[in-house]
Design a protein around this motif. Structure first.
Motif, mmCIF file in Angstrom:
data_model
loop_
_atom_site.group_PDB
_atom_site.id
_atom_site.type_symbol
_atom_site.label_atom_id
_atom_site.label_comp_id
_atom_site.label_asym_id
_atom_site.label_seq_id
_atom_site.Cartn_x
_atom_site.Cartn_y
_atom_site.Cartn_z
ATOM 1 N N ASP A 1 0.895 -1.129 0.042
ATOM 2 C CA ASP A 1 0.073 -0.008 -0.117
ATOM 3 C C ASP A 1 0.848 1.082 -0.017
ATOM 4 O O ASP A 1 1.620 1.363 1.028
ATOM 5 N N ALA B 1 5.886 -12.725 7.143
ATOM 6 C CA ALA B 1 5.629 -11.760 6.229
ATOM 7 C C ALA B 1 5.658 -10.198 6.905
ATOM 8 O O ALA B 1 5.019 -10.384 8.018
ATOM 9 N N GLY C 1 9.246 -13.520 4.429
ATOM 10 C CA GLY C 1 10.614 -13.916 4.654
ATOM 11 C C GLY C 1 11.690 -14.000 3.772
ATOM 12 O O GLY C 1 12.698 -14.501 3.880
#
Ligand SMILES: Cc1cc2nc3c(=O)[nH]c(=O)nc-3n(C[C@H](O)[C@H](O)[C@H](O)COP(=O)(O)O)c2cc1C
Length: 240
Positions: free
Chosen positions: A22, A140, A175
């Protein structure tokens, strides 16, 4: 050169896709990743039509796709029309049921990527007709469910895809920051990787210089998971 089903399907040189972070994944970062041989996705995120038009215009001439936060897109579905008007290389949906939007994306013959965190969500993505499932493990950056590790989720989803929809492609996310992570994801059954944090750390990312300096100086032991960013931005996440 490392070729996989992903590089063949998308006509790219490396099986690496930029996560549509984003606002962070603007045109500059997305075009840099595509130009380097991967696939850049603009971060449509929570949805700002003017920003999206501007970034697509800035990326004109370079093949990029874009991604949305699905529950937020449901509140502003016209953003998908803006994206589709720009003939994106792909549209990625994360965090919510992709079914309400999948038909329009597929009717536009634009590849649909669906990011999932569980096997149940992977089944939902296959039901929606995803061309690519992105298995996001708890390593993540950004949002995620955080209950599954990338290391176990990728092979689980790979087995599901092999049994139910073998032509669907699989990306591992969470990761992966270098060639070792890419090799690991491929060994676990993925066709490529979706990378966010490592690209966040590049100069092309729309990130404040101070945040960059702090993150680059930090080591992995300093990782924390927090919702403080959502609290200060007043984002009310319905799916976590
Ligand atoms: C700063 C940041 C913002 C993110 N924003 C989004 C987003 O708007 N939409 C989305 O689908 N994923 C978003 N993600 C998650 C990524 O899609 C991806 O799952 C993640 O970056 C992969 O793990 P990695 O960060 O370890 O590479 C974001 C990740 C980061 C680090």
């Amino acid at each position: 050169m490392l070729t996989t089903r992903l590089t063949h399907a998308f006509g790219i040189e490396h099986p690496v896709v930029l996560a549509p972070m984003d606002l962070v994944s603007g045109a500059r970062l997305a075009t840099a990743v595509t130009t380097a041989g991967g696939l850049g996705l603009i971060g449509g995120g929570y949805g700002d039509g003017e920003w999206l038009k501007r970034e697509f215009a800035a990326a004109a001439g370079t093949r990029v796709g874009c991604g949305f936060i699905t529950w937020s897109l449901a509140r502003r579905p016209e953003l998908l029309d803006i994206a589709l008007e720009h003939r994106p290389a792909a549209v990625m949906l994360s965090f919510g049921d992709p079914a309400p939007f999948a038909g329009r994306i597929r009717a536009a013959t634009v590849p649909l990527l669906c990011q999932v965190h569980t096997l149940d969500q992977a089944r939902q993505a296959l039901d929606a007709g995803a061309d690519v499932v992105v298995a996001q493990g708890g390593e993540a950056g950004g949002h995620g469910v955080g209950t599954r590790s990338t290391f176990t989720l990728i092979p689980d989803v790979a087995d599901l895809i092999a049994a139910r929809s073998p032509d669907t492609l699989l990306l591992g996310a969470g990761g992966v920051a270098d060639g070792r992570g890419l090799a690991g994801a491929l060994a676990l059954g993925a066709d490529g990787v979706l990378v966010g944090t490592r690209f966040w750390a590049t100069e092309e990312a729309v990130v404040s210089a101070r945040a960059h300096a702090r993150a680059v100086a930090a080591d992995g032991d300093e990782t924390i998971r927090t919702s403080v960013y959502d609290i200060v931005r007043s984002y009310d996440w319905p799916v976590e």
